[in-house]
Design an enzyme around this catalytic site. Sequence first.
Site, PDB file in Angstrom:
ATOM      1  N   ASP A 167      13.695  -7.020  -8.011  1.00 50.56           N
ATOM      2  CA  ASP A 167      12.437  -7.395  -9.360  1.00 50.56           C
ATOM      3  C   ASP A 167      11.406  -8.407  -9.815  1.00 50.56           C
ATOM      4  OD1 ASP A 167      14.541  -8.972 -10.062  1.00 50.56           O
ATOM      5  OD2 ASP A 167      15.590  -7.885 -11.340  1.00 50.56           O
ATOM      6  N   ASN A 227      25.180  -7.414 -19.822  1.00 47.10           N
ATOM      7  CA  ASN A 227      25.220  -6.060 -20.479  1.00 47.10           C
ATOM      8  C   ASN A 227      25.625  -5.069 -19.502  1.00 47.10           C
ATOM      9  OD1 ASN A 227      22.850  -6.067 -19.471  1.00 47.10           O
ATOM     10  ND2 ASN A 227      21.677  -5.657 -20.667  1.00 47.10           N
ATOM     11  N   HIS A 280      24.114  -5.008 -16.032  1.00 45.16           N
ATOM     12  CA  HIS A 280      22.330  -4.738 -15.636  1.00 45.16           C
ATOM     13  C   HIS A 280      22.419  -4.769 -14.377  1.00 45.16           C
ATOM     14  CE1 HIS A 280      19.681  -8.260 -16.870  1.00 45.16           C
ATOM     15  NE2 HIS A 280      20.400  -7.978 -15.602  1.00 45.16           N
ATOM     16  N   GLU A 301      18.124  -1.469 -17.028  1.00 45.21           N
ATOM     17  CA  GLU A 301      18.693  -1.745 -18.125  1.00 45.21           C
ATOM     18  C   GLU A 301      19.736  -0.800 -18.464  1.00 45.21           C
ATOM     19  OE1 GLU A 301      19.337  -4.611 -19.203  1.00 45.21           O
ATOM     20  OE2 GLU A 301      17.201  -6.138 -19.479  1.00 45.21           O
TER      21      GLU A 301
HETATM   22  C1  GLP Z   1      18.297 -11.067 -14.081  1.00 50.09           C
HETATM   23  C2  GLP Z   1      18.084 -10.336 -13.246  1.00 50.09           C
HETATM   24  C3  GLP Z   1      18.748 -10.137 -12.611  1.00 50.09           C
HETATM   25  C4  GLP Z   1      20.666 -10.649 -12.651  1.00 50.09           C
HETATM   26  C5  GLP Z   1      20.501 -11.579 -13.673  1.00 50.09           C
HETATM   27  C6  GLP Z   1      21.856 -12.428 -13.360  1.00 50.09           C
HETATM   28  O1  GLP Z   1      17.845 -10.513 -15.174  1.00 50.09           O
HETATM   29  N1  GLP Z   1      17.142  -9.336 -13.567  1.00 50.09           N
HETATM   30  O2  GLP Z   1      18.353  -9.383 -11.095  1.00 50.09           O
HETATM   31  O3  GLP Z   1      21.671 -10.331 -11.773  1.00 50.09           O
HETATM   32  O4  GLP Z   1      19.785 -10.982 -15.005  1.00 50.09           O
HETATM   33  O5  GLP Z   1      21.241 -12.848 -13.943  1.00 50.09           O
HETATM   34  P1  GLP Z   1      22.167 -14.395 -14.091  1.00 50.09           P
HETATM   35  O6  GLP Z   1      22.234 -14.861 -12.150  1.00 50.09           O
HETATM   36  O7  GLP Z   1      20.662 -15.780 -14.093  1.00 50.09           O
HETATM   37  O8  GLP Z   1      23.235 -14.562 -14.498  1.00 50.09           O
END
Ligand code: GLP
Length: 240
Positions: free
Chosen positions: A67, A133, A135, A140
């Site tokens: 992404d 949440n 995702h 989402e």
């Molecule tokens: C972000 C990314 C995800 C990631 C998630 C968790 O928004 N788009 O791909 O897995 O949130 O992030 P973190 O590892 O910083 O908790």
Amino acid sequence: MNIRIFNDKEELYREAANFFIDHVKENPNAILGLATGATPIPLYQNLILDHKENKTDYSKVKSFNLDEYIGLPKDHKETYYNFMNENLFKYINIKETYVPNGDPNKKEQSCLEYENLISNNQIEIQLLGLGANGHIGFNEPLTPFDSKTHIVTLANKTREDNARFFNSLDEVPKEAITMGIASIMKAKTLILLAVGENKADAIYEMIYGKVSTECPASILQTHSDCYVFIDRAAASKINK
Ligand code: GLP
């Protein structure tokens, strides 16, 4: 789902890194799916260390990221393009890397192009983090399970969670481009990493909840080759 709970986070990251390293050693032309966020950083550090010490060769490896934010200036340190360069790509000898295009003027075209690219390049191992949440990528809650690469409006929860990387919540983009859930599920193998207590509820829902778009990660219950590596804190809501 193949779930492994680690007491020692360093071991979790070493093993997760070995998952990729072993695959690349056996498949010099490997096609990898990569992820951003805080969670994969220690995994990438292990890959960098291994590349330095053992010369694991990435010269023929291709990578596809999940992404990207829409609309951040190209030189912003929080674009996922820059994140990947800074945290991995510039330290290993990988040449062919792809991150979805976050240009706000080419949204539709970028989605089609990226989906086309990943359709023509079967991802072998896809790395995933987990949003608090539920995702995956930036899919989402309520994203259809048959979604392909698309533009999303980020949930408030996600923007608040990601505000820690920006100067203020206002600076966090409101939109992103992400591989869809169907695009992610096409990978041969999935490996999801989650650490910390703020992921415990999402981990519980992902593993024991109904397979439902309310928790996008619950779809992983239906993947035929999915590994979940979590630490004790992330596992605190599951009775094991
Ligand atoms: C972000 C990314 C995800 C990631 C998630 C968790 O928004 N788009 O791909 O897995 O949130 O992030 P973190 O590892 O910083 O908790």
